[in-house]
Enzyme design. Structure first.
Site, PDB file in Angstrom:
ATOM      1  N   LYS A  93      37.076  37.678  30.891  1.00 45.24           N
ATOM      2  CA  LYS A  93      36.744  38.151  29.539  1.00 45.24           C
ATOM      3  C   LYS A  93      35.244  38.063  29.345  1.00 45.24           C
ATOM      4  CE  LYS A  93      37.458  33.716  27.177  1.00 45.24           C
ATOM      5  NZ  LYS A  93      36.231  33.293  26.508  1.00 45.24           N
ATOM      6  N   HIS A 122      34.494  29.158  43.009  1.00 44.38           N
ATOM      7  CA  HIS A 122      33.505  30.176  43.397  1.00 44.38           C
ATOM      8  C   HIS A 122      32.338  29.554  44.144  1.00 44.38           C
ATOM      9  CE1 HIS A 122      35.544  33.166  40.971  1.00 44.38           C
ATOM     10  NE2 HIS A 122      34.742  34.073  41.480  1.00 44.38           N
TER      11      HIS A 122
END
Lengths: 188, 281
Positions: free
Chosen positions: A104, A39
């Site tokens: 999550k 990222h």
């Protein structure tokens, strides 16, 4: 529990508009793995007006770093990692057309705002289901940053990958709504 | 002096790495099954059942139950009457980790430097090793891989003695509540109370080695464990954080004497993959 919603990637605005928090989904098609380090690199590319290693328009990123495949396996265990670590980077990717994220745990206000503004969706997979989730992966290929090892970007073809709609474009958040027992019982 | 060869340590550590990652303890599986029966929400039952199925698949296929095969945490209890020959004990433990993670297809998650460059060491070494000298001529090795999701939600607080039991409970409940879904609930809480700054942290980690449902031998501490477990399970975080009665499977407290002016409290959170295996040589 009601029948899950079958989804095919890439995702479109129409599909996202129909999704509501708490729904069970089965994801089919191509998804891309990326974690913290990938990222960081992708956002650096965007900041320098450079091209990403794959066209993220309509795509789904899975926050995951799989274990190595044993002989005979497509991929090693491959469950979701904790999403909040990607929060500093996610809004920029959403702005550039990313339509879905699988991970999550909770997300930041900035991520939720970007989800709403640009019509994206956040799915929660169950943390610690690495062995089972790996079975849904039919094909896998490292397409960028092989030097990052488990954190490389992988293009995966999944079949009926199970997840829940965790944040929708209508301010729904599965982790905020957990106390509303009746509501969640309905959603199940 | 009894001699133990370093190669034996390498082999044992290697096997423990794989065993711990493939084979969830029966105590944890039983606790998950019990929780599954007691949950009323379908989503909570569904998640717990998937966790049980996942553990059983990992065991039958010899694959890691979770892709996060953790930092290799090793407790080595060295009997004072043994002598390790044929090499350095720390090197042997690390060699064992390297072998175990490579041959076992376990994910390597260690980076060389925590702040600069963060390049993967590619063999999951170095392990975090805690040595303790004990009486006798045995060597006990406990391997407990620890994932980042739950470790990142752990915390240590140097409390005032006046904060007492209520302060400790408040600290734990706040931390668990803030962690929410992130540490992969249902979680196991390891709480170290007393000693000093580093002792509390080690106690917390060590308490996670206890089987589920085994309480502290001190009845007062055991009842505090039960009290905290009940309160944590009222937070409605539940399996995977989707709500439910099972936020934690167990609360384990270990204590140690401490300074008149201190009350160190460390909370080490473990995910439902509460992995640990041991061998006595």
């Amino acid at each position: 529990m009601p029948e899950p919603v079958i989804l095919n990637t890439p995702l479109t605005d129409n599909v996202i508009e129909d999704l509501r928090v708490g729904q069970r989904v089965l994801i089919n098609g191509i998804i891309y793995t990326a974690r913290d380090a990938a990222h960081k690199r992708m956002v650096e590319l965007l900041d320098n007006n450079q091209q990403l290693p794959f066209d993220i328009k309509g795509q789904v990123i899975y926050y995951a770093g799989p274990a190595p495949a044993k002989p005979g396996q497509v991929i090693g265990s491959c469950g979701p990692t904790t999403s909040y670590r990607m929060d500093p980077y996610a809004p920029k990717l959403i702005q550039h057309g990313l339509k879905g994220m699988i991970g999550k745990g909770t997300r930041s206000v900035e991520v939720k705002e970007a989800i709403k503004k640009y019509k994206s969706i956040y799915f929660a997979a169950v943390g610690g289901l690495g062995a089972l989730l790996a079975k849904t992966v039919k094909e896998v290929k490292v397409i960028a940053y092989p030097d990052l090892g488990p954190e490389a970007i992988r293009r995966m073809t999944v079949q009926n990958f199970p997840a829940f709609v965790a944040i929708d474009i209508y301010d729904g958040d599965i982790y905020k709504e957990k106390k509303e027992v009746d509501n969640l019982a309905f959603l199940c | 002096m009894r001699e133990i060869h370093a190669t034996k340590i390498i082999d044992i550590v290697s096997k423990l790495c794989q065993e711990a990652n493939y084979n969830l303890g029966e105590d944890v599986i039983q606790a998950l099954k019990k929780a599954c029966e007691s949950e009323t929400k379908p989503i909570a039952r569904d998640v717990l059942q998937q966790l049980i199925d996942n553990a059983s698949l990992a065991k039958s296929e010899n694959i890691p139950m979770c892709q996060d095969c953790g930092v290799a945490v090793v407790f080595v209890y060295v009997g004072q009457d043994i002598h390790v020959v044929g090499g350095d004990i720390t090197k042997a433990v690390n060699e064992g980790v390297k072998k175990g993670y490579n041959e076992g297809y376990l994910r390597k998650s260690m980076v060389k430097n925590p702040i600069i460059e963060r390049i993967n060491t590619e063999d999951n070494t170095p392990a975090v090793i805690h040595y303790r000298i004990i009486p006798g001529d045995k060597l006990k090795i406990i391997f407990t891989p620890k994932g980042a999701g739950s470790e990142n939600m752990s915390s240590l607080k140097m409390m005032k003695p006046a904060d007492g039991v209520e302060g400790i409970k408040k600290f734990v409940l706040q931390k668990v509540s803030n962690a929410g879904p992130n540490p992969c609930p249902p979680i196991v809480l390891g709480i170290g109370i007393g000693g000093n700054f580093e002792k509390a942290a080690i106690l917390a980690k060590e308490s996670l080695l206890r089987p589920i449902n085994q309480h502290n031998p001190d009845p007062k501490i055991a009842s505090l464990e039960k009290e905290i477990l009940n309160e944590v399970n009222l937070l409605d975080i539940g399996p995977a954080g989707f709500g439910g009665k099972t936020t934690a499977l167990a609360v384990n407290i270990e204590t140690y004497p401490c300074h008149i002016g201190s009350l160190p409290v460390a909370l080490n959170i473990n995910c439902h993959a509460a992995r640990h295996k041991e061998v006595i040589i």
